[in-house]
Design an enzyme around this catalytic site. Sequence first.
Site, short mmCIF file in Angstrom:
data_model
loop_
_atom_site.label_atom_id
_atom_site.label_comp_id
_atom_site.label_asym_id
_atom_site.label_seq_id
_atom_site.Cartn_x
_atom_site.Cartn_y
_atom_site.Cartn_z
N TYR A 1 -3.21 0.41 11.86
CA TYR A 1 -2.06 0.13 11.33
C TYR A 1 -0.97 0.16 12.03
CZ TYR A 1 1.71 1.28 7.42
OH TYR A 1 2.87 0.76 7.10
N LYS B 1 1.69 -2.21 13.34
CA LYS B 1 3.16 -1.76 13.07
C LYS B 1 4.28 -2.07 14.66
CE LYS B 1 3.63 -1.48 8.88
NZ LYS B 1 4.30 -2.69 8.28
#
Length: 253
Positions: free
Chosen positions: A156, A160
């Site tokens: 993640y 990002k």
Amino acid sequence: MPSLQGKIGLVTGAGSGIGREVALLMARDGANVVVADVADDHGIETVKMIQRTGGGAAFVHADVSDPAQVEAMVKFAVDTYGGLHLAVNNAGIGGPAALMGDYPVDGWDKVIGINLTGVFLCLRAELSVIAAGGGGSIVNISSILGFVGFGQSCAYVAAKHGVIGLTQNAALEYADKNVRVNSIHPGFIDTPLVAAGGIEKGGDLWDFIASKHAMNRWGTAAEVATPVVWLLSDEASFVTGSQYVVDGGYLAQ
Ligand code: NAP
């Protein structure tokens, strides 16, 4: 209130959470909105919510990690409303929680496929269509975890961080074609994604995460939607390639 009157926009992952709030606000400000999601029932419900308030919206099933479905999503917007001016690349998942040494490779592939490759595929399909229509604005939804790490979340966090690079490159490449591209970086926001990650509302972990924000609380999807819609509007006409943090002071401490 920024006006999106006469604009045609699309939002990925608009059947829930931040994407739904963005779609509702875009429609309230006058845009016709293509609601895209893998969760058909939830996406159709967003469309009904918009239509109940007199706005224009249409649903298309689109998995952002699938190049053909992303191309079809943009074609749907053009076929339905006659063009595309605005896009919010919002769809995302949390993924497995594990230390990097134990992180499952299939989990890595899935998170990167949706949260990073998905943003690339959307930009790839949207940019030339928006440019051909005279220009517009795109917002990619990253996270505070696009700037800093977070335990047991390497895929993640990497995705990002990558969204910032995609945003800056798209902004550079399309500035002369009148397309602005920016990213929004929410702190922890109370949405179904968080519940799916197993964080119980009001529990010890919930409170601990709240305490990491200077404002000592979680944010709401509506608090993220407002700056997204501002970036989409002509009020942000000199803003491109930028990262906007909406985090109740998480990164300030
Ligand atoms: P959410 O409530 O779970 O909504 C995300 C929506 O995207 C869901 O309808 C989900 O469907 C859909 N989706 C999942 N995979 C998809 C795919 N491959 N293609 C298209 N749609 C897909 O999540 P949210 O909290 O609003 O998150 C929206 C964005 O904000 C994400 O990019 C997330 O990383 C980012 N963000 C969230 C927070 C937070 O604390 N909530 C903080 C920072 C950034 P399913 O329900 O079927 O999976």
